[in-house]
Design a protein around this motif. Sequence first.
Motif, short mmCIF file in Angstrom:
data_model
loop_
_atom_site.label_atom_id
_atom_site.label_comp_id
_atom_site.label_asym_id
_atom_site.label_seq_id
_atom_site.Cartn_x
_atom_site.Cartn_y
_atom_site.Cartn_z
N PRO A 1 0.82 -1.23 0.00
CA PRO A 1 0.00 0.00 0.00
C PRO A 1 0.84 1.26 0.00
N GLU A 2 1.97 1.26 0.71
CA GLU A 2 2.77 2.47 0.80
C GLU A 2 3.51 2.78 -0.49
N ALA A 3 3.48 1.86 -1.46
CA ALA A 3 4.19 2.09 -2.72
C ALA A 3 3.40 2.97 -3.68
N ALA A 4 2.15 3.29 -3.35
CA ALA A 4 1.33 4.13 -4.22
C ALA A 4 2.03 5.46 -4.46
N GLY A 5 2.22 5.79 -5.72
CA GLY A 5 2.85 7.06 -6.05
C GLY A 5 4.35 7.00 -6.21
N TRP A 6 4.97 5.83 -5.89
CA TRP A 6 6.41 5.71 -6.06
C TRP A 6 6.77 5.74 -7.55
N SER A 7 7.93 6.25 -7.86
CA SER A 7 8.43 6.25 -9.23
C SER A 7 9.30 5.02 -9.47
N VAL A 8 9.64 4.78 -10.73
CA VAL A 8 10.55 3.68 -11.06
C VAL A 8 11.89 3.91 -10.38
N ARG A 9 12.34 5.15 -10.34
CA ARG A 9 13.62 5.46 -9.69
C ARG A 9 13.59 5.14 -8.20
N GLU A 10 12.48 5.50 -7.54
CA GLU A 10 12.36 5.19 -6.11
C GLU A 10 12.36 3.68 -5.87
N CYS A 11 11.65 2.95 -6.70
CA CYS A 11 11.62 1.49 -6.55
C CYS A 11 13.00 0.89 -6.78
N ALA A 12 13.72 1.40 -7.78
CA ALA A 12 15.06 0.89 -8.05
C ALA A 12 15.97 1.13 -6.85
N GLY A 13 15.85 2.30 -6.24
CA GLY A 13 16.67 2.60 -5.07
C GLY A 13 16.39 1.66 -3.92
N ARG A 14 15.13 1.31 -3.72
CA ARG A 14 14.77 0.42 -2.63
C ARG A 14 15.24 -1.01 -2.90
N LEU A 15 15.40 -1.37 -4.16
CA LEU A 15 15.87 -2.71 -4.52
C LEU A 15 17.38 -2.77 -4.67
N GLY A 16 18.04 -1.62 -4.62
CA GLY A 16 19.49 -1.60 -4.70
C GLY A 16 20.03 -1.79 -6.10
N VAL A 17 19.24 -1.38 -7.12
CA VAL A 17 19.70 -1.47 -8.50
C VAL A 17 19.48 -0.12 -9.16
N GLN B 1 -10.62 10.31 -0.27
CA GLN B 1 -9.74 9.52 0.60
C GLN B 1 -9.02 8.42 -0.17
N VAL B 2 -9.73 7.78 -1.09
CA VAL B 2 -9.09 6.75 -1.93
C VAL B 2 -7.98 7.39 -2.77
N ALA B 3 -8.26 8.56 -3.31
CA ALA B 3 -7.23 9.26 -4.09
C ALA B 3 -5.99 9.50 -3.24
N ALA B 4 -6.18 9.97 -2.01
CA ALA B 4 -5.04 10.24 -1.14
C ALA B 4 -4.29 8.96 -0.80
N ARG B 5 -5.02 7.86 -0.54
CA ARG B 5 -4.38 6.59 -0.19
C ARG B 5 -3.54 6.06 -1.35
N THR B 6 -3.90 6.39 -2.56
CA THR B 6 -3.18 5.88 -3.73
C THR B 6 -2.23 6.91 -4.33
N GLY B 7 -1.93 7.96 -3.56
CA GLY B 7 -0.88 8.89 -3.96
C GLY B 7 -1.30 10.04 -4.83
N PHE B 8 -2.60 10.37 -4.88
CA PHE B 8 -3.09 11.47 -5.69
C PHE B 8 -3.51 12.63 -4.79
#
Length: 312
Positions: free
Chosen positions: A208-224, A266-273
Amino acid sequence: MRATTVPPGTPGLPTAAGDVPLHRLEVAGPGHPPFAAGSFEAVGPLSRWSRPHRHTFYEIIHVSAGSGTHVVDLVRWPVRPPHLAVVLPGQVHHWEGGQGPEGTLALFTDDFLVDHPGDREVLRRLGERGWFALDAEHDRSVGRLMAELVAEHRQRAPGHESVLRSLLHVLVVRAARLPRHGGAGRDPRVLGRPAAVAEEFTRLIARPEAAGWSVRECAGRLGVTPGYLTQAVRAATGRPPGRLLIEARVYQAQQLLAHTRLSVRQVAARTGFADPAYFSRFFRRETGSSPGDFRKHHSRHDQSLELPSVRT
């Protein structure tokens, strides 16, 4: 004790309007430890609940038979026994389809880990991995430990609480030794294999907390690097990671619209909008319907149930 356990018959734990139902672990009475173990039938009907819900407690599940799907924080795990599953406090999960799982569950609160506080971090890592396929040897080992937990919990012989804590500690330690998904997989930051990186990315964006993350943010969390992540995901799925991020965001919004009473804002906020109007345009573009129309045709609201028996 914090407010994580209740005696039988206590009214349900209040939640915010429209939020996912939150279940507490009942104890048999004053002086009983915040722990329960038994078969799905013994634990009660909510152990196989098909509606998304959360717990204030940990749940370790040894699935020995059944079919269908176990959904944890939007990650879908096909039920192909034998399995071991770990659900953490606060994770949203439910069971879908098939014949329903059979097996044994161990339920306990954070307070029960007082003798082995380091198990909290181990359980957190297990919960992130979530689902473990068991070979015959591991299945027998887990089955014996679960059976001992059930017997100690049922018999309540002198010293049973200490024995329960010791057996649970052994189960947690041995679960941490299990190979990822029953195979030889390791952290993709170590292996660097495209398939492993893509698998970890898929699980990451389902949170759930990944809503709104970018590809760059995900890459950083995976260490690549973002470039390597894009190559790995394309090689494994045939699609770019940005597209999968969008689909995960849409799925999370659909789950919130269908299973909660949260407003569209509220749904919009929960999903990063930040802008509900933009969220509505995004949702219509991706699904072909407005959030309101989707909710009207798919909503299944359920009250948070508190039954006079141990539940999940």
